[in-house]
Write a protein that holds these residues in place. Structure first.
Motif, PDB file in Angstrom:
ATOM      1  N   ASN A  25     -11.389  16.649 -51.747  1.00 52.56           N
ATOM      2  CA  ASN A  25     -12.385  17.672 -52.046  1.00 52.56           C
ATOM      3  C   ASN A  25     -12.813  17.589 -53.508  1.00 52.56           C
ATOM      4  N   GLU A  26     -14.105  17.740 -53.748  1.00 53.08           N
ATOM      5  CA  GLU A  26     -14.613  17.847 -55.133  1.00 53.08           C
ATOM      6  C   GLU A  26     -15.781  18.818 -55.124  1.00 53.08           C
ATOM      7  N   PHE A  27     -15.731  19.779 -56.027  1.00 53.99           N
ATOM      8  CA  PHE A  27     -16.774  20.803 -56.075  1.00 53.99           C
ATOM      9  C   PHE A  27     -16.993  21.221 -57.516  1.00 53.99           C
ATOM     10  N   PRO A  31     -18.316  24.049 -59.641  1.00 48.66           N
ATOM     11  CA  PRO A  31     -18.813  25.422 -59.561  1.00 48.66           C
ATOM     12  C   PRO A  31     -20.090  25.573 -60.395  1.00 48.66           C
ATOM     13  N   ASP A  58      -4.862  19.720 -58.441  1.00 52.54           N
ATOM     14  CA  ASP A  58      -5.065  19.300 -59.833  1.00 52.54           C
ATOM     15  C   ASP A  58      -6.208  20.110 -60.443  1.00 52.54           C
ATOM     16  N   LYS A  79     -20.727  14.846 -58.967  1.00 52.46           N
ATOM     17  CA  LYS A  79     -19.367  14.303 -58.941  1.00 52.46           C
ATOM     18  C   LYS A  79     -18.896  14.053 -57.518  1.00 52.46           C
ATOM     19  N   PHE A 133      -8.690  18.832 -55.672  1.00 52.94           N
ATOM     20  CA  PHE A 133      -9.525  18.707 -56.882  1.00 52.94           C
ATOM     21  C   PHE A 133      -9.586  17.218 -57.216  1.00 52.94           C
ATOM     22  N   ALA A 134     -10.385  16.490 -56.456  1.00 58.96           N
ATOM     23  CA  ALA A 134     -10.277  15.030 -56.495  1.00 58.96           C
ATOM     24  C   ALA A 134     -11.026  14.385 -57.655  1.00 58.96           C
ATOM     25  N   GLY A 135     -12.015  15.059 -58.214  1.00 57.20           N
ATOM     26  CA  GLY A 135     -12.801  14.420 -59.272  1.00 57.20           C
ATOM     27  C   GLY A 135     -13.682  13.317 -58.704  1.00 57.20           C
ATOM     28  N   ASP A 187     -15.734  24.983 -52.665  1.00 67.05           N
ATOM     29  CA  ASP A 187     -14.864  25.686 -53.601  1.00 67.05           C
ATOM     30  C   ASP A 187     -13.471  25.764 -52.971  1.00 67.05           C
ATOM     31  N   CYS A 188     -12.465  25.378 -53.732  1.00 64.55           N
ATOM     32  CA  CYS A 188     -11.104  25.356 -53.200  1.00 64.55           C
ATOM     33  C   CYS A 188     -10.692  26.736 -52.651  1.00 64.55           C
ATOM     34  N   ASN A 203      -8.382  22.775 -62.951  1.00 64.54           N
ATOM     35  CA  ASN A 203      -8.545  23.095 -64.374  1.00 64.54           C
ATOM     36  C   ASN A 203      -8.041  24.522 -64.472  1.00 64.54           C
ATOM     37  N   HIS A 218     -14.080  14.284 -66.526  1.00 64.96           N
ATOM     38  CA  HIS A 218     -14.639  12.965 -66.216  1.00 64.96           C
ATOM     39  C   HIS A 218     -15.752  12.515 -67.154  1.00 64.96           C
ATOM     40  N   LEU A 230      -1.278  11.693 -63.810  1.00 60.90           N
ATOM     41  CA  LEU A 230      -1.742  10.886 -62.671  1.00 60.90           C
ATOM     42  C   LEU A 230      -0.675   9.889 -62.225  1.00 60.90           C
ATOM     43  N   GLY A 247      -8.610   7.674 -61.024  1.00 60.57           N
ATOM     44  CA  GLY A 247      -8.235   9.077 -60.886  1.00 60.57           C
ATOM     45  C   GLY A 247      -7.377   9.256 -59.631  1.00 60.57           C
ATOM     46  N   SER A 248      -7.020  10.499 -59.338  1.00 57.49           N
ATOM     47  CA  SER A 248      -6.058  10.754 -58.255  1.00 57.49           C
ATOM     48  C   SER A 248      -6.471  10.184 -56.885  1.00 57.49           C
TER      49      SER A 248
END
Ligand SMILES: C[S@@+](CC[C@H](N)C(=O)[O-])C[C@H]1O[C@@H](n2cnc3c(N)ncnc32)[C@H](O)[C@@H]1O
Length: 304
Positions: free
Chosen positions: A87-89, A91, A150, A98, A47-49, A128-129, A152, A7, A19, A59-60
Motif C-alpha cells: 500500500n502507498e498513499f 495524504p 513503516d 508515488k 507504507f510501501a513508498g 489511507d492506512c 511517518n 523518497h 530497512l 525500499g521495503s
C-alpha cells in the motif's frame, strides 16, 4: 506531524539500518511457514513508498520481493503461494505519483525475475492506512502474516491498530515509530487522544531511552494473559530518536528477531549506537559498533 517525504532524497544511514532489519526479518520469517508447506502466507507493507530512493537504493517493497526471490525454489517445492500486499498513499495529494512509481518499480523487478512472478501474488492498494487496515485485518488474522507498518510519525501505534495485532496469533509485526514525538508533543491534546499511555513515566529517563520506555508503557496496554512479546530497536538519527517495535507471539520468532538485532550491534542488541554507554568511546565507531583493526589503523594513519 509526520509529513516528511522520505523518497525525495537519498535514504540516510538510520533509514537503511531500519530497512536492513526489515529485510533480515523477512528472510528469516519466510521459511518458517514455507517449510511447513502452508498453502498461502501473507506479507503486508502498509507504507510501501515508491520502491527505491532517489539514488536507486531499495525500499521495503523491493527488499521484500528480493528476499522471496532468494528462496523461490523452496516456495515452489512446498507449493506455497506468497501474497504480498503493498500500500502507498499520499495524504492530501490528488495525484498519487508515488503509488504509480511503486507499481512501476515492482513490475520492472518482476519482469527481471520471472520465476518470482509465478511464485507470488501482489495486491496493490492506494488507500489511507486508517481505512485499509480494518479491511485487511480479517485476512491478517486468518493467515500466517508478516506486517510492516513503516509510518511517518506514531499514529498507527495507537490501540485500534496495535491491540488488534495483539489478537493475531500467527502474525509477526514490525513498526517504525518516531519516538521523539512522544517527548516533544506529548502535551498536545490531539496527541493525548490517541495514546492511553503514561508519558510522564516514559519521559523519566534521559531522551535517548524514549523509544525503549514507550515500549515499556505499551506492554502495560496488553491484556494480562497476552502471549505477545515486544522488543525495541532504537535508531538514532541526528538529534532524533526513532525506533522499531517488533512484536510476535511465538518464541522462535522472538529468537529470530533478537539474533538479527544482536548481529547488528554486539554491544547491546537494541540500538544503532551505544545506548547504555557500555564501551569506552575510544573503542567505538559513530554507530556503536566496536572498531575493527582497520578502523584503528586508519585512525593512526590520519593522526600521523
Ligand atoms: C516512512 S515512508 C515508508 C518508506 C517505505 N517503507 C520505503 O522503504 O521506501 C511512509 C510512506 O507512507 C506514505 N503514507 C503517508 N501517510 C499514509 C497513510 N495515511 N496511509 C498510507 N500511506 C501513507 C508516504 O507517502 C510514505 O511513502
Amino acid at each position: 506531524m509526520g509529513n516528511l517525504d522520505l523518497h525525495s532524497k537519498p535514504f540516510d544511514r538510520s533509514t537503511i539500518a531500519k530497512l536492513e532489519i526489515f529485510e533480515d526479518y523477512a528472510q528469516a520469517w519466510i521459511p518458517t511457514f514455507v517449510m511447513q508447506g502452508r498453502p498461502s502466507i501473507h506479507i503486508f507493507d502498509f507504507f510501501a513508498g515508491t520502491g527505491y530512493d532517489e539514488l536507486g537504493v531499495k525500499g521495503s517493497p523491493i527488499r521484500i520481493l528480493d528476499k522471496i526471490n532468494s528462496q523461490v525454489g523452496n516456495v515452489f517445492k512446498n507449493n506455497t503461494t506468497i501474497v504480498v500486499h503493498l500500500n502507498e498513499f499520499e495524504p492530501n495529494k490528488r495525484e498519487q505519483r508515488k503509488f504509480e512509481l511503486l507499481k512501476e518499480s515492482c513490475s520492472t523487478f518482476l519482469k527481471a525475475n520471472k520465476s518470482l512472478e509465478r511464485a507470488i501474488q501482489i495486491e496493490f492498494y492506494n488507500e489511507d492506512c486508517e481505512e485499509l487496515f480494518p479491511k485487511l485485518l480479517p485476512l491478517i488474522k486468518k493467515n500466517p502474516s508478516l506486517v510492516y507498518l513503516d509510518q511517518n510519525g506514531i499514529k498507527f501505534l495507537s490501540d485500534q491498530y496495535f491491540l488488534e495485532l495483539e489478537k493475531c496469533k500467527e502474525t509477526d509485526f514490525l513498526y517504525f515509530v518516531s519516538s521523539s514525538y512522544f517527548w516533544r508533543f506529548a502535551d498536545l491534546d490531539a496527541f493525548k487522544g490517541h495514546f492511553q499511555i503514561d508519558l510522564e513515566e516514559a519521559k523519566r529517563d534521559p531522551f535517548k531511552f524514549i523509544h525503549k520506555n514507550i515500549l515499556k508503557e505499551l506492554k502495560k496496554r496488553l491484556p494480562i494473559n497476552s502471549s505477545l512479546k515486544l522488543y525495541p530497536y532504537t535508531l538514532k538519527k541526528g538529534t532524533n530518536i526513532h525506533g522499531i517495535v517488533f512484536g510476535a507471539s511465538h518464541p522462535r520468532a522472538v529468537d529470530k528477531f533478537l539474533t538479527i538485532a544482536w548481529k547488528r550491534n554486539e554491544l547491546n542488541g537494541e540500538a544503532n549506537f551505544d545506548i547504555n554507554n557500555d564501551a569506552p568511546s575510544s573503542q567505538l565507531t559513530l554507530f556503536g559498533k566496536k572498531k575493527t583493526k582497520l578502523d584503528l589503523f586508519e585512525e593512526k594513519i590520519t593522526k600521523l
